[in-house]
Design a protein around this motif. Structure first.
Motif, short mmCIF file in Angstrom:
data_model
loop_
_atom_site.label_atom_id
_atom_site.label_comp_id
_atom_site.label_asym_id
_atom_site.label_seq_id
_atom_site.Cartn_x
_atom_site.Cartn_y
_atom_site.Cartn_z
N ALA A 95 -11.32 -13.13 0.36
CA ALA A 95 -9.92 -12.52 0.84
C ALA A 95 -9.48 -11.51 -0.22
CB ALA A 95 -8.93 -13.36 1.13
N SER A 96 -8.83 -10.62 0.12
CA SER A 96 -8.32 -9.48 -0.66
C SER A 96 -6.81 -9.14 -0.26
CB SER A 96 -9.04 -8.08 -0.80
OG SER A 96 -10.42 -8.15 -0.82
N VAL A 97 -5.96 -8.74 -1.40
CA VAL A 97 -4.59 -8.36 -1.21
C VAL A 97 -4.59 -7.08 -2.16
CG1 VAL A 97 -3.69 -10.05 -2.87
CG2 VAL A 97 -2.23 -8.75 -1.01
N ALA A 98 -3.82 -6.09 -1.59
CA ALA A 98 -3.49 -4.84 -2.55
C ALA A 98 -2.24 -4.51 -2.07
CB ALA A 98 -4.50 -3.90 -2.04
N LEU A 99 -1.52 -4.10 -3.01
CA LEU A 99 -0.05 -3.54 -2.96
C LEU A 99 0.14 -2.04 -3.77
CD1 LEU A 99 2.89 -3.99 -1.97
CD2 LEU A 99 3.23 -5.09 -3.96
N GLY A 100 0.61 -1.10 -2.93
CA GLY A 100 0.70 0.10 -3.81
C GLY A 100 1.69 1.02 -3.52
N SER A 101 2.00 2.20 -3.95
CA SER A 101 3.52 2.60 -3.65
C SER A 101 2.97 4.18 -4.20
CB SER A 101 4.67 2.33 -4.42
OG SER A 101 5.69 3.14 -3.85
N ALA A 102 3.70 5.21 -3.47
CA ALA A 102 3.47 6.53 -3.79
C ALA A 102 4.81 7.01 -4.43
CB ALA A 102 3.10 7.36 -2.49
N PHE A 103 4.70 8.00 -5.32
CA PHE A 103 5.58 8.78 -6.04
C PHE A 103 5.69 10.05 -6.16
CE2 PHE A 103 4.41 4.61 -7.81
CZ PHE A 103 5.73 3.96 -7.93
N GLY A 104 6.59 11.08 -5.76
CA GLY A 104 6.65 12.42 -5.98
C GLY A 104 6.71 13.09 -4.47
N GLY A 105 5.71 12.96 -3.65
CA GLY A 105 5.61 13.58 -2.38
C GLY A 105 6.27 12.55 -1.14
N ASP A 106 6.33 13.24 -0.01
CA ASP A 106 7.03 12.54 0.99
C ASP A 106 5.97 12.45 2.03
OD1 ASP A 106 6.88 15.15 1.97
OD2 ASP A 106 8.92 15.41 2.47
N PHE A 107 4.70 12.56 1.96
CA PHE A 107 3.78 12.31 3.09
C PHE A 107 2.96 11.02 2.95
CE2 PHE A 107 1.90 14.86 -0.50
CZ PHE A 107 0.88 14.16 -0.96
N ARG A 108 3.41 10.34 1.89
CA ARG A 108 2.63 8.83 1.82
C ARG A 108 3.41 7.83 1.74
NH1 ARG A 108 -2.98 8.64 -1.48
NH2 ARG A 108 -1.84 9.19 -3.36
N GLU A 109 2.92 6.52 1.85
CA GLU A 109 4.03 5.44 2.03
C GLU A 109 4.84 4.94 0.79
OE1 GLU A 109 0.87 5.98 2.43
OE2 GLU A 109 -0.36 4.30 2.18
N ASP A 110 6.14 4.74 1.03
CA ASP A 110 6.90 4.13 -0.30
C ASP A 110 6.20 2.78 -0.59
OD1 ASP A 110 8.38 6.18 0.09
OD2 ASP A 110 9.86 5.51 1.35
N VAL A 111 5.78 2.02 0.40
CA VAL A 111 5.34 0.66 0.15
C VAL A 111 4.05 0.47 1.03
CG1 VAL A 111 5.53 -1.79 -0.05
CG2 VAL A 111 7.49 -0.28 -0.76
N ASP A 112 2.94 0.13 0.35
CA ASP A 112 1.82 0.00 1.03
C ASP A 112 1.21 -1.37 1.04
OD1 ASP A 112 -0.38 1.60 2.73
OD2 ASP A 112 -1.37 0.07 1.09
#
Length: 258
Positions: A95-112
């Motif tokens: 099993a795998s779990v990953a948590l990410g977030s983008a900073f700066g632009g508005d074309f990617r997810e705030d929370v992933d």
């Protein structure tokens, strides 16, 4: 490369770089570097570019932890995406779990948030080969609602060959919208001791800047090993987004084990 690579890791320009959920060879540390560029057509938008670095550590119990940093330029702006993840044995599989977030632009997810689980579904009584069940889910918040992606699939390992084929339906639902579905096919095979090739075809909904649209994509990639600790690869892809732009991308990758 399995569907999980598209949904679970890698830069979004091509979605074809080595995914963080993929099994990695034994070794304490692994670093993956990717640089890519995509030329857009049927639009006045500028071409896309990006680069990413992932560093992972696998302990003596085969538990893998990793961190990823990506830089991307799209739609005339740029951002940085940071992600951390964990892979371990769970319920008879991995099993795998990953948590990410983008900073700066508005074309990617705030929370992933991305979840994946793979376990053997069938093995022959004798010899090699078999089939794995592969489940992947993604929940992405773009600030105006969550987009959900579900991708159950099967990965079949060819008996007597260092090769596999995968098939997976893809289900995508934007916030407040209906479910849309599609299909992805992937394959990967060894050519001699040092070379591998992969290819794939996808006819499925895709997410871009929080919007879901029907997409047709094809991909082809080659990897070459230089000894047991280094691997270099390149991938080309063509993505046609229904009612919008198309893009042709190339990605160059380097994997180094320590």
């Amino acid at each position: 490369m399995s569907l999980r690579s598209c949904l679970f890791g890698g830069l979004v320009v091509t979605g074809l770089v080595a995914g963080s959920a993929m099994a990695q060879p034994d070794g304490d540390w692994t670093a993956d570097l990717v640089v890519e560029h995509a030329a857009l057509s049927r639009t006045a938008l500028d071409d896309w570019s990006g680069a990413g670095l992932q560093v992972g550590y696998r302990n003596a119990d085969a538990r893998l932890t990793w961190g990823r940093a990506e830089w991307s330029r799209r739609f005339g702006t740029q951002d940085v995406f940071l992600q951390a993840g964990l892979q371990d044995r769970f319920a008879g599989g991995v099993a795998s779990v990953a948590l990410g977030s983008a900073f700066g632009g508005d074309f990617r997810e705030d929370v992933d948030l991305r979840l994946a689980w793979t376990r053997p579904a069938w093995r022959p009584a004798q010899g090699t080969g078999g089939t794995d069940l592969d489940l992947t889910a993604r929940f992405a918040d773009y600030g105006d609602g969550v987009v959900t992606v579900l991708a159950p699939g099967l990965v079949h390992y060819l008996a007597g060959h260092d090769a596999w084929l995968s098939v997976s339906p893809i289900f995508v639902r934007a916030s407040g919208g209906d479910w849309e579905s599609g299909l992805a096919l992937r394959g990967d095979t060894a050519l001699g001791a040092n070379w591998r090739i992969r290819s794939g075809l996808s006819l499925a909904p895709d997410i871009e800047a929080g919007r879901v649209a029907r997409t047709r994509s094809v991909e082809f990639g080659v990897r070459r090993a230089f000894g047991p600790d280094r691997e270099i690869g390149w991938t080309v892809s063509q993505v046609d987004r229904s009612g919008s732009y198309a893009r042709t991308g190339i990605a160059l990758s380097l994997r180094q084990r320590f």
